[in-house]
Scaffold this motif. Structure first.
Motif, short mmCIF file in Angstrom:
data_model
loop_
_atom_site.label_atom_id
_atom_site.label_comp_id
_atom_site.label_asym_id
_atom_site.label_seq_id
_atom_site.Cartn_x
_atom_site.Cartn_y
_atom_site.Cartn_z
N ALA A 43 0.82 -1.22 0.00
CA ALA A 43 0.00 0.00 0.00
C ALA A 43 0.85 1.27 0.00
CB ALA A 43 -0.93 0.00 1.20
N GLY A 44 1.99 1.24 0.63
CA GLY A 44 2.84 2.42 0.70
C GLY A 44 3.79 2.59 -0.46
N TRP A 48 4.14 1.98 -9.79
CA TRP A 48 3.12 1.06 -10.25
C TRP A 48 3.68 -0.33 -10.56
CZ3 TRP A 48 -1.80 0.75 -9.84
CH2 TRP A 48 -2.54 -0.08 -10.67
N GLU A 49 4.85 -0.39 -11.19
CA GLU A 49 5.45 -1.68 -11.54
C GLU A 49 5.81 -2.47 -10.29
OE1 GLU A 49 6.58 1.22 -12.80
OE2 GLU A 49 5.75 1.11 -14.82
N VAL A 50 6.34 -1.76 -9.30
CA VAL A 50 6.71 -2.43 -8.04
C VAL A 50 5.45 -2.87 -7.31
CG1 VAL A 50 7.89 -2.13 -5.82
CG2 VAL A 50 8.84 -1.10 -7.89
N LYS A 51 4.40 -2.04 -7.38
CA LYS A 51 3.14 -2.39 -6.71
C LYS A 51 2.51 -3.63 -7.33
CE LYS A 51 0.72 0.80 -4.70
NZ LYS A 51 -0.25 1.71 -4.17
N HIS A 52 2.77 -3.89 -8.60
CA HIS A 52 2.30 -5.12 -9.24
C HIS A 52 3.19 -6.31 -8.90
CE1 HIS A 52 -1.13 -4.52 -11.87
NE2 HIS A 52 -0.73 -3.26 -12.02
N ALA A 53 4.48 -6.07 -8.74
CA ALA A 53 5.43 -7.16 -8.52
C ALA A 53 5.37 -7.69 -7.08
CB ALA A 53 6.84 -6.72 -8.85
N PRO A 55 2.84 -8.11 -4.81
CA PRO A 55 1.87 -9.18 -4.51
C PRO A 55 2.21 -10.51 -5.17
CG PRO A 55 0.73 -7.16 -5.07
CD PRO A 55 2.18 -6.95 -5.35
N ARG A 56 2.80 -10.45 -6.35
CA ARG A 56 3.21 -11.71 -7.02
C ARG A 56 4.26 -12.43 -6.18
NH1 ARG A 56 2.32 -15.28 -11.37
NH2 ARG A 56 4.20 -16.51 -11.43
N HIS A 57 5.25 -11.68 -5.70
CA HIS A 57 6.28 -12.28 -4.86
C HIS A 57 5.69 -12.77 -3.54
CE1 HIS A 57 9.75 -11.52 -7.35
NE2 HIS A 57 9.38 -10.26 -7.51
N ALA A 58 4.75 -12.03 -2.99
CA ALA A 58 4.10 -12.46 -1.76
C ALA A 58 3.33 -13.76 -1.98
CB ALA A 58 3.17 -11.36 -1.25
N TRP A 59 2.64 -13.87 -3.10
CA TRP A 59 1.90 -15.10 -3.41
C TRP A 59 2.86 -16.27 -3.55
CZ3 TRP A 59 1.90 -18.11 -7.95
CH2 TRP A 59 0.94 -19.12 -7.95
N GLU A 60 3.99 -16.05 -4.25
CA GLU A 60 4.97 -17.14 -4.41
C GLU A 60 5.56 -17.54 -3.06
OE1 GLU A 60 7.68 -15.57 -7.27
OE2 GLU A 60 6.37 -16.07 -8.96
N ASP A 61 5.82 -16.57 -2.20
CA ASP A 61 6.32 -16.89 -0.85
C ASP A 61 5.29 -17.68 -0.06
OD1 ASP A 61 8.72 -15.66 -1.33
OD2 ASP A 61 8.17 -13.78 -0.33
N GLY A 62 4.02 -17.32 -0.19
CA GLY A 62 2.96 -18.06 0.48
C GLY A 62 2.87 -19.50 0.00
N GLU A 63 3.01 -19.69 -1.31
CA GLU A 63 3.00 -21.05 -1.86
C GLU A 63 4.17 -21.86 -1.33
OE1 GLU A 63 0.83 -22.66 -4.14
OE2 GLU A 63 -0.45 -21.01 -3.47
N HIS A 64 5.33 -21.23 -1.23
CA HIS A 64 6.51 -21.94 -0.74
C HIS A 64 6.36 -22.30 0.74
CE1 HIS A 64 10.86 -22.31 0.43
NE2 HIS A 64 10.74 -23.19 -0.54
N ALA A 65 5.83 -21.37 1.54
CA ALA A 65 5.61 -21.65 2.96
C ALA A 65 4.59 -22.78 3.13
CB ALA A 65 5.13 -20.39 3.67
N ALA A 66 3.54 -22.79 2.31
CA ALA A 66 2.55 -23.86 2.38
C ALA A 66 3.18 -25.20 2.00
CB ALA A 66 1.36 -23.55 1.48
N ALA A 67 4.06 -25.20 1.01
CA ALA A 67 4.74 -26.43 0.61
C ALA A 67 5.63 -26.94 1.73
CB ALA A 67 5.55 -26.20 -0.66
N LEU A 68 6.29 -26.03 2.43
CA LEU A 68 7.11 -26.45 3.57
C LEU A 68 6.24 -27.07 4.66
CD1 LEU A 68 9.66 -23.53 3.92
CD2 LEU A 68 10.16 -25.88 3.27
N ARG A 69 5.09 -26.46 4.93
CA ARG A 69 4.18 -27.00 5.94
C ARG A 69 3.68 -28.39 5.54
NH1 ARG A 69 4.52 -24.49 10.80
NH2 ARG A 69 4.58 -22.27 10.49
#
Length: 80
Positions: A43-44, A48-53, A55-69
């Motif tokens: 939000a801060g 615009w390009e960074v603001k798009h990138a 959430p994508r990185h956050a989603w990939e990190d979430g997928e990786h954390a879920a895979a570890l779990r």
């Protein structure tokens, strides 16, 4: 002793399953916390390009954390 598959010290034992589970749980927890920190920065961000990138990185990190779990659950550990 000759190296096995090019790996020196292959005759030494590695970590036990319980130690690996503890490490994987810790890695998953750290990755989830870093994911939340990254998501909080979106939000801060003015660019615009960074603001798009971000959430994508956050989603990939979430997928990786879920895979570890999921991996921790499949290992031979007592179920909670």
């Amino acid at each position: 002793m000759l190296p096995f598959a090019g790996i020196q010290g292959s005759d030494r034992p590695g970590l036990f399953v319980q130690d690996n589970v503890a490490l994987l749980r810790r890695y998953a927890h750290v990755e989830e916390r870093l994911l939340r920190l990254l998501a909080g920065r979106v939000a801060g961000t003015a660019e615009w390009e960074v603001k798009h990138a971000l959430p994508r990185h956050a989603w990939e990190d979430g997928e990786h954390a879920a895979a570890l779990r999921r991996r921790v659950v499949t290992m031979r550990t007592p179920a909670r």
